[in-house]
Design an enzyme around this catalytic site. Sequence first.
Site, PDB file in Angstrom:
ATOM      1  N   ARG A  54      57.639  46.959  82.161  1.00 18.23           N
ATOM      2  CA  ARG A  54      57.763  47.993  81.122  1.00 18.23           C
ATOM      3  C   ARG A  54      58.829  49.018  81.514  1.00 18.23           C
ATOM      4  NH1 ARG A  54      57.912  53.382  80.787  1.00 18.23           N
ATOM      5  NH2 ARG A  54      56.263  53.522  82.343  1.00 18.23           N
ATOM      6  N   ASP A  55      58.568  49.792  82.544  1.00 22.16           N
ATOM      7  CA  ASP A  55      59.484  50.885  82.876  1.00 22.16           C
ATOM      8  C   ASP A  55      60.835  50.327  83.321  1.00 22.16           C
ATOM      9  OD1 ASP A  55      60.366  53.443  83.260  1.00 22.16           O
ATOM     10  OD2 ASP A  55      58.999  53.945  84.882  1.00 22.16           O
ATOM     11  N   HIS A  98      54.469  58.431  90.738  1.00 22.05           N
ATOM     12  CA  HIS A  98      55.410  57.541  90.040  1.00 22.05           C
ATOM     13  C   HIS A  98      56.806  58.101  90.345  1.00 22.05           C
ATOM     14  CE1 HIS A  98      56.503  55.179  86.262  1.00 22.05           C
ATOM     15  NE2 HIS A  98      57.561  55.967  86.389  1.00 22.05           N
ATOM     16  N   HIS A 151      60.868  57.905  90.883  1.00 27.68           N
ATOM     17  CA  HIS A 151      62.170  57.250  90.724  1.00 27.68           C
ATOM     18  C   HIS A 151      62.998  57.592  91.963  1.00 27.68           C
ATOM     19  CE1 HIS A 151      61.850  55.724  86.524  1.00 27.68           C
ATOM     20  NE2 HIS A 151      60.790  56.497  86.591  1.00 27.68           N
ATOM     21  N   CYS A 184      64.633  55.713  82.662  1.00 24.04           N
ATOM     22  CA  CYS A 184      63.982  56.114  81.422  1.00 24.04           C
ATOM     23  C   CYS A 184      65.088  56.311  80.394  1.00 24.04           C
ATOM     24  CB  CYS A 184      63.187  57.405  81.613  1.00 24.04           C
ATOM     25  SG  CYS A 184      62.480  58.002  80.066  1.00 24.04           S
TER      26      CYS A 184
HETATM   27  C1  LIG Z   1      56.408  58.197  69.912  1.00 18.15           C
HETATM   28  C2  LIG Z   1      57.309  57.922  68.744  1.00 18.15           C
HETATM   29  C3  LIG Z   1      56.828  56.696  67.995  1.00 18.15           C
HETATM   30  C4  LIG Z   1      57.229  59.109  67.809  1.00 18.15           C
HETATM   31  O1  LIG Z   1      58.307  59.098  66.900  1.00 18.15           O
HETATM   32  P1  LIG Z   1      58.269  59.972  65.572  1.00 18.15           P
HETATM   33  O2  LIG Z   1      59.581  59.784  64.917  1.00 18.15           O
HETATM   34  O3  LIG Z   1      57.844  61.342  65.884  1.00 18.15           O
HETATM   35  O4  LIG Z   1      57.076  59.282  64.832  1.00 18.15           O
HETATM   36  P2  LIG Z   1      56.785  58.958  63.342  1.00 18.15           P
HETATM   37  O5  LIG Z   1      55.300  58.861  63.241  1.00 18.15           O
HETATM   38  O6  LIG Z   1      57.506  59.920  62.435  1.00 18.15           O
HETATM   39  O7  LIG Z   1      57.422  57.503  63.144  1.00 18.15           O
HETATM   40  C5  LIG Z   1      58.797  57.241  63.207  1.00 18.15           C
HETATM   41  C6  LIG Z   1      59.026  55.760  63.055  1.00 18.15           C
HETATM   42  O8  LIG Z   1      58.456  55.077  64.156  1.00 18.15           O
HETATM   43  C7  LIG Z   1      57.432  54.191  63.710  1.00 18.15           C
HETATM   44  N1  LIG Z   1      56.371  54.245  64.706  1.00 18.15           N
HETATM   45  C8  LIG Z   1      55.623  55.299  65.025  1.00 18.15           C
HETATM   46  N2  LIG Z   1      54.764  54.948  66.000  1.00 18.15           N
HETATM   47  C9  LIG Z   1      54.990  53.650  66.272  1.00 18.15           C
HETATM   48  C10 LIG Z   1      54.423  52.765  67.194  1.00 18.15           C
HETATM   49  N3  LIG Z   1      53.459  53.122  68.024  1.00 18.15           N
HETATM   50  N4  LIG Z   1      54.898  51.521  67.230  1.00 18.15           N
HETATM   51  C11 LIG Z   1      55.900  51.130  66.407  1.00 18.15           C
HETATM   52  N5  LIG Z   1      56.478  51.951  65.517  1.00 18.15           N
HETATM   53  C12 LIG Z   1      56.026  53.210  65.456  1.00 18.15           C
HETATM   54  C13 LIG Z   1      57.038  54.721  62.353  1.00 18.15           C
HETATM   55  O9  LIG Z   1      56.476  53.709  61.581  1.00 18.15           O
HETATM   56  C14 LIG Z   1      58.337  55.188  61.819  1.00 18.15           C
HETATM   57  O10 LIG Z   1      59.084  54.059  61.405  1.00 18.15           O
HETATM   58  P3  LIG Z   1      60.149  54.146  60.227  1.00 18.15           P
HETATM   59  O11 LIG Z   1      59.401  54.681  59.059  1.00 18.15           O
HETATM   60  O12 LIG Z   1      61.241  55.089  60.693  1.00 18.15           O
HETATM   61  O13 LIG Z   1      60.642  52.734  60.069  1.00 18.15           O
HETATM   62  C15 LIG Z   1      58.756  57.713  69.187  1.00 18.15           C
HETATM   63  O14 LIG Z   1      59.218  58.922  69.694  1.00 18.15           O
HETATM   64  C16 LIG Z   1      58.896  56.662  70.249  1.00 18.15           C
HETATM   65  O15 LIG Z   1      58.623  55.496  70.022  1.00 18.15           O
HETATM   66  N6  LIG Z   1      59.394  57.062  71.424  1.00 18.15           N
HETATM   67  C17 LIG Z   1      59.632  56.132  72.532  1.00 18.15           C
HETATM   68  C18 LIG Z   1      59.161  56.758  73.787  1.00 18.15           C
HETATM   69  C19 LIG Z   1      59.309  55.823  74.951  1.00 18.15           C
HETATM   70  O16 LIG Z   1      58.915  54.669  74.900  1.00 18.15           O
HETATM   71  N7  LIG Z   1      59.890  56.349  76.050  1.00 18.15           N
HETATM   72  C20 LIG Z   1      59.997  55.617  77.274  1.00 18.15           C
HETATM   73  C21 LIG Z   1      58.685  55.532  77.971  1.00 18.15           C
HETATM   74  S1  LIG Z   1      58.197  57.052  78.797  1.00 18.15           S
HETATM   75  C22 LIG Z   1      58.820  56.872  80.379  1.00 18.15           C
HETATM   76  O17 LIG Z   1      59.551  55.968  80.628  1.00 18.15           O
HETATM   77  C23 LIG Z   1      58.336  57.815  81.436  1.00 18.15           C
HETATM   78  C24 LIG Z   1      57.263  57.206  82.347  1.00 18.15           C
HETATM   79  C25 LIG Z   1      56.002  56.892  81.565  1.00 18.15           C
HETATM   80  O18 LIG Z   1      57.711  55.989  82.909  1.00 18.15           O
HETATM   81  C26 LIG Z   1      56.907  58.170  83.485  1.00 18.15           C
HETATM   82  C27 LIG Z   1      58.087  58.820  84.188  1.00 18.15           C
HETATM   83  O19 LIG Z   1      58.959  58.121  84.710  1.00 18.15           O
HETATM   84  O20 LIG Z   1      58.114  60.030  84.204  1.00 18.15           O
END
Ligand SMILES: CC(C)(COP(=O)([O-])OP(=O)([O-])OC[C@H]1O[C@@H](n2cnc3c(N)ncnc32)[C@H](O)[C@@H]1OP(=O)([O-])[O-])[C@@H](O)C(=O)NCCC(=O)NCCSC(=O)C[C@@](C)(O)CC(=O)[O-]
Length: 366
Positions: free
Chosen positions: A25-26, A225, A227, A258
Amino acid sequence: MLSSAEPRLAGNLPSHVRIVEVGPRDGLQNEPGVVETATKVALISALGDSGLDYIEATSFVSPKWVPQMGDNKEVFAAINGDGVRRPGVVYSALTPNMRGLEAAIEAGADEVAVFGAASDAFSLRNINCTVIESMERFQPVCEAAAKAGIPVRGYVSTVMGCPYAGEVDPEAVGWVARRLLDMGCREISLGDTIGVGNPMQMQRVIHAVCSDEGHGVPLSAVAVHCHDTYGTALANILAAMQMGVSVVDSAVGGLGGCPYAKGASGNVATEDVVYMCHGMGVETGVDMDALLAASRLISHALGREPASKAAKALIAKHDAERAAAEAEQDAKARRQQERAAAPAQQPLPSGTASRACHAQAVAARQ
Ligand SMILES: CC(C)(COP(=O)([O-])OP(=O)([O-])OC[C@H]1O[C@@H](n2cnc3c(N)ncnc32)[C@H](O)[C@@H]1OP(=O)([O-])[O-])[C@@H](O)C(=O)NCCC(=O)NCCSC(=O)C[C@@](C)(O)CC(=O)[O-]
């Protein structure tokens, strides 16, 4: 809970560290291209063979935001199909909201993770809401997961620095960690998202999260966690272990970063964590050779060397040993061929006269 004494860089190491493998995933969410589903599944399968008992397989987020994870359903279909799932291994997924949770449950995830941050600036860029708003989103996710019998992990990103806001107050980290715990997260993973922290900072953060004058999160519920952007990940992990943390997130081959933290390099490599732990007599349950097989598999698929120093050193050592064994085998085969090609030696007769005859025969052959 920790005593109120200010922590020092010393302490007892845990006898066992549980590794949370986040590479599929990450790691793969940050590849410039979308890695083929079959490759992801082969990696998850190889990781399961290595003794890792927790694999974060994918995320159920918007494919517009993170297209690399757009095949989440297919990945879980393969895990739950033939021959990939290993008994005793937890296959988990990130779920930022109810929609993600529902999809993850339907796909057959064993556990899910909500992911918050200690900085509004990062939270807004990562999940499009502030830290407080994210807590409001996660609450129903945790409640619904509990009803469905699915455990939830909680991430706090940017615990030692934010790519947009700079310094982060450990107190803010403690506050978010406590909120996540109180809403039902069984474990809180403290993320140095951009790999800027150092061991003293790590201990200050853990103190703020866990101590009784901080937020009182039990140490047993805390993971780290890290990096490795500035090469301090292993040192930070050791500092956390010295305070009693026994869960470490890592990614095979040091994959990752990320998408919303530009410049952040990959996670600490699982091979490096395993090497360090085993060298200190700390069990992980991971078989290094099998882990190296997984590391080779994904490195080959991505067309680059693993970022893991331990993997590079061990692979070079194994290659050198294999080359030496092959050279020895070749030399042996050559000696056998030479012996077979040489004319048959006469048996050496006994007695002075016979020895003279033999000397003549040898001279005649030369
Ligand atoms: C969270 C949202 C969805 C909010 O995004 P948003 O724009 O606020 O949400 P929304 O409810 O307005 O929806 C926007 C669009 O996303 C769709 N949608 C809404 N929810 C979903 C869902 N669950 N699955 C699939 N689609 C989804 C929804 O249907 C819509 O589609 P559209 O109408 O534009 O076609 C968006 O910001 C997002 O997907 N962000 C991605 C975040 C991400 O994956 N980041 C990387 C992981 S975090 C990380 O790596 C850090 C970590 C964990 O490793 C720890 C560290 O290192 O610190």
